[in-house]
Design an enzyme around this catalytic site. Structure first.
Site, short mmCIF file in Angstrom:
data_model
loop_
_atom_site.label_atom_id
_atom_site.label_comp_id
_atom_site.label_asym_id
_atom_site.label_seq_id
_atom_site.Cartn_x
_atom_site.Cartn_y
_atom_site.Cartn_z
N LYS A 45 10.86 -7.94 -0.06
CA LYS A 45 9.90 -8.08 0.16
C LYS A 45 8.79 -7.46 0.71
O LYS A 45 9.25 -6.12 0.32
CB LYS A 45 10.33 -8.93 2.20
CG LYS A 45 10.48 -7.22 3.16
CD LYS A 45 11.30 -8.67 4.24
CE LYS A 45 11.77 -6.95 5.06
NZ LYS A 45 12.36 -7.37 5.99
N TYR A 274 -16.11 15.21 7.69
CA TYR A 274 -17.49 14.02 8.67
C TYR A 274 -16.40 14.30 10.71
O TYR A 274 -15.34 14.69 11.13
CB TYR A 274 -16.14 12.82 8.88
CG TYR A 274 -17.14 11.66 8.07
CD1 TYR A 274 -18.22 11.54 7.40
CD2 TYR A 274 -16.06 10.96 6.90
CE1 TYR A 274 -18.33 11.39 6.61
CE2 TYR A 274 -16.17 10.40 5.91
CZ TYR A 274 -17.57 10.13 5.58
OH TYR A 274 -17.99 9.42 4.28
C1 LIG Z 1 13.70 -6.36 6.16
C2 LIG Z 1 15.08 -7.93 6.76
C3 LIG Z 1 16.19 -6.74 5.85
C4 LIG Z 1 16.08 -6.09 5.49
O1 LIG Z 1 16.65 -4.38 6.97
P1 LIG Z 1 16.54 -3.18 6.74
O2 LIG Z 1 15.76 -2.36 7.90
O3 LIG Z 1 15.25 -2.77 5.26
O4 LIG Z 1 17.60 -3.21 5.59
C5 LIG Z 1 17.58 -7.57 6.23
N1 LIG Z 1 16.85 -9.16 6.93
C6 LIG Z 1 15.91 -9.41 7.22
C7 LIG Z 1 16.07 -11.11 8.11
C8 LIG Z 1 15.31 -8.90 7.44
O5 LIG Z 1 14.08 -9.05 7.53
#
Ligand SMILES: *Cc1c(COP(=O)(O)O)cnc(C)c1O
Length: 396
Positions: A45, A274
């Site tokens: 993701k 700045y």
């Molecule tokens: C993002 C996510 C993961 C991965 O989590 P990590 O801590 O990056 O391994 C696993 N399960 C769900 C439901 C997530 O949203």
């Protein structure tokens, strides 16, 4: 001219290198601690935590991952358009209005309540929808974010199982503090999860594949005996927290570098940037780096962060601006235009902050550092130590 140097010809100086061999090695390191019947879902993701989802997904599947996890229907579509055929699971909630788009893109959908499930049931009947549409049921075992409460799970599971247009693909939950291994709440969540699975079985519904572990759970050996583990941050070679070490052989996949574009002479009393928040107390030299908060190099690093220059730390002088930052050239370093600036990560002699150090400097976690690297920073994909593919998204 070698193939790799022509690939980088004319490329913006600020660039992220993504070592796909590190991604593959991280998948294999996890594979090695799992039983052969447990599958790995590579969580890609948010553009693979900023690493570039198309290449990461492809390499993770090659290295042994069985499926991919995404957050949005659009993320799934991008992977399908890249020709990736592996199962893709939408991990979180979507609006019921997106159910049709989800069914048409062939993504597996995670439901937790009737409003989304009913929308999916309707969408599963339109022409072009996957047949059947794979559905996972999320159980809220204590995170209070997404998931059905245990007492409602059996009714929703029965409804999924009874619909011939749906395939009941998984029952899952998500941990609240698996990255704090001493906390007993993870065991309590697992207990509640197994209890809920038993309720579903008692209702006469054969339970599909179970999954619960995120990276922190995988690395601490929790819930890794279920059917699937969901590998996110550790896929990228970054530990979930200081309390959870990586497995042997895992390493970070991303490093960021830039180049000096100008030497900035400073006289005693000159201010930099700045609002004049830095003042030179002696004559010195600064180096201008074409890197700013629009790249993900946050403004909070003003007068606080550092980069690696000539193998030493070069401090940020004054405010980080949107696209440019001045750093101090350390004593004894003879920097010139074109010199490489190590911004984030990398092996020695890089003096750049590690991803964990950058997270501390930015007052956030490593996840946000990685996903904060903006799209306008070109991604250079490396295999066998050589750049071999490039992704540029001009303008972000
Ligand atoms: C993002 C996510 C993961 C991965 O989590 P990590 O801590 O990056 O391994 C696993 N399960 C769900 C439901 C997530 O949203």
């Amino acid at each position: 001219m070698t193939a790799s140097s022509s690939l980088l010809q004319g490329l913006r100086a600020t660039r992220a290198f993504i070592d796909l061999d590190a991604i593959a090695g991280n998948v294999r390191a996890v594979r090695a601690i799992l039983s052969p019947t447990t599958a790995i879902m590579a969580v890609v993701k948010a553009d693979a935590y900023g690493h570039g989802a198309q290449w990461v997904a492809k390499i993770a599947i090659e290295a042994g991952a069985g499926s991919l996890g995404v957050a949005t229907v659009g993320e799934a579509r991008v992977l399908r358009e890249a020709g990736i055929r592996a199962p893709i699971v939408l991990l979180g909630s979507i609006d019921p209005a997106e159910a049709e788009a989800a069914c048409l893109s062939g993504v597996e959908i995670t439901v937790a309540d009737l409003s989304l499930l009913e929308a999916v049931q309707r969408a599963a009947r339109i022409p072009g929808a996957a047949t059947p549409v794979a559905v996972h049921l999320k159980i809220d075992s204590g995170l209070r974010r997404y998931g059905t409460l245990p007492e409602q799970a059996a009714a929703i599971a029965s409804r999924i199982a009874a619909d011939s247009k749906l395939a009941f693909a998984g029952v899952c939950t998500h941990f609240a503090l698996a990255d704090e291994p001493a906390e007993p709440f993870t065991d309590e969540q697992l207990r509640r999860f197994h209890h809920t699975v038993a309720l579903i079985r008692d209702a006469g519904v054969p339970t599909p594949r179970l999954h619960a572990a995120n990276s922190a759970a995988i690395l601490t050996g929790r819930a890794i005996d279920l059917d699937v583990v969901r590998l996110g941050i550790a896929l990228y070679g970054v530990r979930p927290s200081a309390e959870v070490p990586l497995l042997p052989g895992m390493r970070p996949a991303m490093r960021l570098e830039s180049r000096v574009t100008r030497i900035v002479p400073l006289s005693e009393g000159d201010s930099v940037g700045y609002n004049r928040t830095y003042r030179a107390d002696t004559a010195a030299r600064g180096a201008l780096v074409p890197l700013g908060y629009a790249d993900g190099f946050r403004r909070s690093l003003s007068n606080r962060g550092w980069v690696g220059l000539g193998g030493t730390k070069a401090p940020v002088l004054g405010r980080v601006s949107m696209d440019q930052t001045v750093v101090g050239i350390p004593q004894g370093i003879d920097a010139t235009v074109g010199d490489v600036v190590q911004v984030l990560g990398g092996e020695p002699p890089s003096a750049a902050p590690s991803i964990d150090e950058m997270a501390a400097l930015m007052d956030t976690n490593s996840y946000e550092v990685l996903v904060g690297i903006r799209q306008r920073v070109p991604r250079v994909f490396v295999r066998g130590g050589e750049p071999f593919a490039l992704r540029t998204i001009e303008g972000d």
